[in-house]
Motif scaffolding. Structure first.
Motif, PDB file in Angstrom:
ATOM      1  N   ILE A  88     -71.668 -73.562 -19.394  1.00 54.05           N
ATOM      2  CA  ILE A  88     -71.805 -73.746 -17.946  1.00 54.05           C
ATOM      3  C   ILE A  88     -70.461 -73.525 -17.266  1.00 54.05           C
ATOM      4  O   ILE A  88     -70.367 -72.885 -16.216  1.00 54.05           O
ATOM      5  N   ASP A  89     -69.399 -74.038 -17.882  1.00 52.12           N
ATOM      6  CA  ASP A  89     -68.061 -73.884 -17.317  1.00 52.12           C
ATOM      7  C   ASP A  89     -67.645 -72.418 -17.252  1.00 52.12           C
ATOM      8  O   ASP A  89     -66.953 -71.994 -16.327  1.00 52.12           O
ATOM      9  N   SER A  90     -68.095 -71.627 -18.233  1.00 50.04           N
ATOM     10  CA  SER A  90     -67.711 -70.212 -18.264  1.00 50.04           C
ATOM     11  C   SER A  90     -68.492 -69.382 -17.250  1.00 50.04           C
ATOM     12  O   SER A  90     -68.014 -68.346 -16.790  1.00 50.04           O
ATOM     13  N   GLU A  91     -69.701 -69.841 -16.883  1.00 51.64           N
ATOM     14  CA  GLU A  91     -70.542 -69.060 -15.969  1.00 51.64           C
ATOM     15  C   GLU A  91     -70.474 -69.522 -14.521  1.00 51.64           C
ATOM     16  O   GLU A  91     -70.656 -68.728 -13.599  1.00 51.64           O
ATOM     17  N   TYR A  92     -70.222 -70.813 -14.321  1.00 49.92           N
ATOM     18  CA  TYR A  92     -70.291 -71.359 -12.965  1.00 49.92           C
ATOM     19  C   TYR A  92     -69.060 -72.205 -12.656  1.00 49.92           C
ATOM     20  O   TYR A  92     -68.517 -72.877 -13.534  1.00 49.92           O
ATOM     21  N   ASP A  93     -68.664 -72.181 -11.420  1.00 47.02           N
ATOM     22  CA  ASP A  93     -67.535 -72.994 -10.964  1.00 47.02           C
ATOM     23  C   ASP A  93     -68.076 -74.332 -10.462  1.00 47.02           C
ATOM     24  O   ASP A  93     -68.089 -74.618  -9.262  1.00 47.02           O
ATOM     25  N   LEU A  94     -68.528 -75.149 -11.421  1.00 49.95           N
ATOM     26  CA  LEU A  94     -69.108 -76.447 -11.085  1.00 49.95           C
ATOM     27  C   LEU A  94     -68.156 -77.562 -11.493  1.00 49.95           C
ATOM     28  O   LEU A  94     -67.528 -77.485 -12.551  1.00 49.95           O
ATOM     29  N   PRO A  95     -68.054 -78.614 -10.694  1.00 49.89           N
ATOM     30  CA  PRO A  95     -67.274 -79.778 -11.129  1.00 49.89           C
ATOM     31  C   PRO A  95     -67.831 -80.334 -12.435  1.00 49.89           C
ATOM     32  O   PRO A  95     -69.047 -80.304 -12.667  1.00 49.89           O
ATOM     33  N   GLN A  96     -66.952 -80.837 -13.285  1.00 55.04           N
ATOM     34  CA  GLN A  96     -67.395 -81.412 -14.555  1.00 55.04           C
ATOM     35  C   GLN A  96     -68.416 -82.518 -14.324  1.00 55.04           C
ATOM     36  O   GLN A  96     -69.348 -82.697 -15.104  1.00 55.04           O
ATOM     37  N   PHE A  97     -68.225 -83.254 -13.243  1.00 56.93           N
ATOM     38  CA  PHE A  97     -69.131 -84.361 -12.939  1.00 56.93           C
ATOM     39  C   PHE A  97     -70.560 -83.858 -12.761  1.00 56.93           C
ATOM     40  O   PHE A  97     -71.513 -84.420 -13.307  1.00 56.93           O
ATOM     41  N   ILE A  98     -70.711 -82.777 -11.980  1.00 52.19           N
ATOM     42  CA  ILE A  98     -72.036 -82.216 -11.723  1.00 52.19           C
ATOM     43  C   ILE A  98     -72.615 -81.625 -13.000  1.00 52.19           C
ATOM     44  O   ILE A  98     -73.788 -81.842 -13.337  1.00 52.19           O
ATOM     45  N   ALA A  99     -71.791 -80.857 -13.731  1.00 53.14           N
ATOM     46  CA  ALA A  99     -72.272 -80.238 -14.966  1.00 53.14           C
ATOM     47  C   ALA A  99     -72.720 -81.291 -15.971  1.00 53.14           C
ATOM     48  O   ALA A  99     -73.763 -81.147 -16.625  1.00 53.14           O
ATOM     49  N   ALA A 100     -71.940 -82.369 -16.100  1.00 52.75           N
ATOM     50  CA  ALA A 100     -72.284 -83.419 -17.060  1.00 52.75           C
ATOM     51  C   ALA A 100     -73.614 -84.074 -16.711  1.00 52.75           C
ATOM     52  O   ALA A 100     -74.451 -84.333 -17.579  1.00 52.75           O
ATOM     53  N   ARG A 101     -73.808 -84.340 -15.422  1.00 52.59           N
ATOM     54  CA  ARG A 101     -75.070 -84.975 -15.018  1.00 52.59           C
ATOM     55  C   ARG A 101     -76.246 -84.027 -15.241  1.00 52.59           C
ATOM     56  O   ARG A 101     -77.319 -84.447 -15.684  1.00 52.59           O
ATOM     57  N   LEU A 102     -76.064 -82.745 -14.946  1.00 50.46           N
ATOM     58  CA  LEU A 102     -77.137 -81.776 -15.173  1.00 50.46           C
ATOM     59  C   LEU A 102     -77.521 -81.714 -16.645  1.00 50.46           C
ATOM     60  O   LEU A 102     -78.704 -81.771 -16.991  1.00 50.46           O
ATOM     61  N   VAL A 103     -76.524 -81.594 -17.508  1.00 58.19           N
ATOM     62  CA  VAL A 103     -76.814 -81.501 -18.943  1.00 58.19           C
ATOM     63  C   VAL A 103     -77.534 -82.753 -19.424  1.00 58.19           C
ATOM     64  O   VAL A 103     -78.530 -82.679 -20.156  1.00 58.19           O
ATOM     65  N   ARG A 104     -77.044 -83.916 -19.006  1.00 60.06           N
ATOM     66  CA  ARG A 104     -77.654 -85.170 -19.442  1.00 60.06           C
ATOM     67  C   ARG A 104     -79.112 -85.270 -18.980  1.00 60.06           C
ATOM     68  O   ARG A 104     -80.011 -85.599 -19.762  1.00 60.06           O
ATOM     69  N   ASN A 105     -79.356 -84.969 -17.709  1.00 58.82           N
ATOM     70  CA  ASN A 105     -80.711 -85.115 -17.170  1.00 58.82           C
ATOM     71  C   ASN A 105     -81.668 -84.076 -17.736  1.00 58.82           C
ATOM     72  O   ASN A 105     -82.835 -84.371 -18.013  1.00 58.82           O
ATOM     73  N   THR A 133     -48.007 -82.931 -17.186  1.00 55.88           N
ATOM     74  CA  THR A 133     -49.388 -82.454 -17.134  1.00 55.88           C
ATOM     75  C   THR A 133     -50.339 -83.503 -17.695  1.00 55.88           C
ATOM     76  O   THR A 133     -51.422 -83.741 -17.143  1.00 55.88           O
ATOM     77  N   CYS A 134     -49.940 -84.141 -18.787  1.00 53.61           N
ATOM     78  CA  CYS A 134     -50.774 -85.198 -19.376  1.00 53.61           C
ATOM     79  C   CYS A 134     -51.011 -86.327 -18.380  1.00 53.61           C
ATOM     80  O   CYS A 134     -52.106 -86.896 -18.321  1.00 53.61           O
ATOM     81  N   ARG A 135     -50.003 -86.666 -17.604  1.00 56.56           N
ATOM     82  CA  ARG A 135     -50.176 -87.742 -16.619  1.00 56.56           C
ATOM     83  C   ARG A 135     -51.189 -87.351 -15.547  1.00 56.56           C
ATOM     84  O   ARG A 135     -51.913 -88.198 -15.029  1.00 56.56           O
ATOM     85  N   ILE A 136     -51.251 -86.071 -15.232  1.00 55.01           N
ATOM     86  CA  ILE A 136     -52.194 -85.611 -14.212  1.00 55.01           C
ATOM     87  C   ILE A 136     -53.631 -85.723 -14.701  1.00 55.01           C
ATOM     88  O   ILE A 136     -54.535 -86.089 -13.944  1.00 55.01           O
ATOM     89  N   ILE A 137     -53.873 -85.435 -15.979  1.00 54.23           N
ATOM     90  CA  ILE A 137     -55.253 -85.336 -16.475  1.00 54.23           C
ATOM     91  C   ILE A 137     -55.766 -86.640 -17.084  1.00 54.23           C
ATOM     92  O   ILE A 137     -56.794 -86.640 -17.772  1.00 54.23           O
ATOM     93  N   ALA A 185     -59.826 -84.490 -11.262  1.00 48.74           N
ATOM     94  CA  ALA A 185     -60.643 -85.133 -10.230  1.00 48.74           C
ATOM     95  C   ALA A 185     -62.127 -84.945 -10.487  1.00 48.74           C
ATOM     96  O   ALA A 185     -62.951 -85.760 -10.055  1.00 48.74           O
ATOM     97  N   GLU A 186     -62.490 -83.876 -11.206  1.00 49.46           N
ATOM     98  CA  GLU A 186     -63.901 -83.596 -11.459  1.00 49.46           C
ATOM     99  C   GLU A 186     -64.565 -84.646 -12.340  1.00 49.46           C
ATOM    100  O   GLU A 186     -65.789 -84.715 -12.417  1.00 49.46           O
ATOM    101  N   TRP A 187     -63.774 -85.466 -13.002  1.00 47.05           N
ATOM    102  CA  TRP A 187     -64.343 -86.452 -13.912  1.00 47.05           C
ATOM    103  C   TRP A 187     -64.735 -87.744 -13.208  1.00 47.05           C
ATOM    104  O   TRP A 187     -65.270 -88.658 -13.827  1.00 47.05           O
ATOM    105  N   SER A 188     -64.467 -87.828 -11.923  1.00 48.75           N
ATOM    106  CA  SER A 188     -64.801 -89.055 -11.200  1.00 48.75           C
ATOM    107  C   SER A 188     -65.269 -88.708  -9.797  1.00 48.75           C
ATOM    108  O   SER A 188     -64.683 -87.844  -9.134  1.00 48.75           O
ATOM    109  N   ARG A 189     -66.304 -89.379  -9.358  1.00 53.10           N
ATOM    110  CA  ARG A 189     -66.848 -89.137  -8.019  1.00 53.10           C
ATOM    111  C   ARG A 189     -66.866 -90.443  -7.235  1.00 53.10           C
ATOM    112  O   ARG A 189     -67.281 -91.483  -7.745  1.00 53.10           O
TER     113      ARG A 189
END
Length: 331
Positions: free
Chosen positions: A13-30, A152-156, A202-206
């Motif tokens: 999904i990440d390779s095909e679409y520019d979706l936030p991880q949050f959205i992609a994770a919820r889609l896959v789970r559901n 960089t580690c502190r950012i992520i 930021a994509e990991w939290s909404r």
């Protein structure tokens, strides 16, 4: 490392679409939990995505789980896949990709106390394998600019540790198909990396703000909110900063207007982390417009006791403007 259906689906999904991880994770789970179809009741949550995109993601999830040999309802097979994943992680220990803290500390030449500080502020991170903690060896590799790597580690930090390893070690389209480790030396490259890393983290939290008519102390379950706004925002930012941004950045908003001229409503703020089963309530605030004044009562917020305040309403046009005015006052 063995890949689960979840891993494969998220990567594709990440390779095909520019979706936030949050959205992609919820889609896959559901989708995975509903025989590889997005439940009709969940469609409104992803209304910004066209039907053909949803259909394609359903196919990606189906194919990913099939490739992994994983049946959502198969407990024995799931256990087998978990075992494969753990075997892969043990292999990372065996080949030196993961180091025990004592060996890692020896390589970078710091005291145990200093290592604890670096782990505590996010400059380094550890992962757990078989109940023991290990630190990625790449974080001690002096072939890289370690000062910038730690920055960089502190950012992520908002992302799960295993996902941080993947971020640091994988090429990304947003970096011109280069990996973060290749972007540490050049000043312009590093500036780009910091921007990409911040957006990814930021994509990991909404953060979500909901407005309900009337005064409430708990979120109503029998009526829909008057308005909902959500945005992917770094959870380390202060509560009211995140709430303000959620109302302003035009991420997810519903409805789109026009908005009722409501003079008494309750504002709820919640935060959800990708993969969590339910969001975490963060604040509840009752808002009443009384003539030219706004009266607020903060019912619940981290570190706060219930309190009331009154301040000028100014010329706010609708409940969204009122909510923005109140949050700006609290910031």
């Amino acid at each position: 490392m063995a890949n689960s259906g979840w891993d494969i689906a998220m990567r594709r999904i990440d390779s095909e679409y520019d979706l936030p991880q949050f959205i992609a994770a919820r889609l896959v789970r559901n989708i995975a939990a509903n025989k590889f179809r997005l439940p009709a009741n969940d469609r409104s949550m992803f209304q910004q995505l066209p039907d053909d995109v949803i259909a394609r993601i359903e196919q990606i999830v189906h194919d990913a789980y099939l490739e992994a040999g994983e049946d959502v309802g198969g407990d024995i097979l799931r256990e087998h896949l978990w075992q494969q994943a753990f075997d892969g992680r043990r292999g990372m220990i065996a080949n030196g990709e993961l180091l025990p803290p004592t060996e890692f500390r020896r390589r970078i030449g710091v005291t145990e106390k200093r290592l604890e500080q670096l782990l505590g502020d996010g400059s380094l991170f550890s992962v757990e394998v078989d109940g023991a903690l290990f630190i990625p060896a790449v974080l001690a590799n002096r072939a890289h600019n370690l000062r910038r790597l730690r920055a960089t580690c502190r950012i992520i930090v908002p992302a799960p540790p295993w996902c941080r390893i993947d971020f640091l070690s994988s090429p990304r389209g947003s970096l011109g198909d280069r990996g973060p480790l290749d972007m540490l030396d050049d000043d312009d490259d590093f500036k780009t990396l910091r921007q990409v890393a911040a957006a990814w983290a930021a994509e990991w939290s909404r953060t979500t703000v909901k407005l309900y008519e009337g005064t409430h102390e708990t979120e109503p379950s029998d009526v829909p909110p008057l308005y909902t706004a959500s945005a992917e925002i770094d959870p380390r930012r202060r509560l009211w900063e995140r709430a303000s941004e959620a109302l302003k950045v035009h991420g997810y908003q519903w409805p789109l207007g026009p908005y009722s001229d409501v003079r008494k409503f309750t504002l709820f703020v919640e935060r959800e982390t990708a993969g969590d089963a339910a969001p975490t309530p963060e604040a509840c605030m009752q808002i009443v417009v009384d003539g030219e004044d706004i009266r607020i009562r903060l019912v619940a917020a981290p570190g706060a006791t219930p309190r009331s305040q009154t301040f000028p309403a100014l010329k706010q046009k609708n409940l969204i403007d009122l909510a923005k005015r109140v949050i700006a006052h609290l910031k």
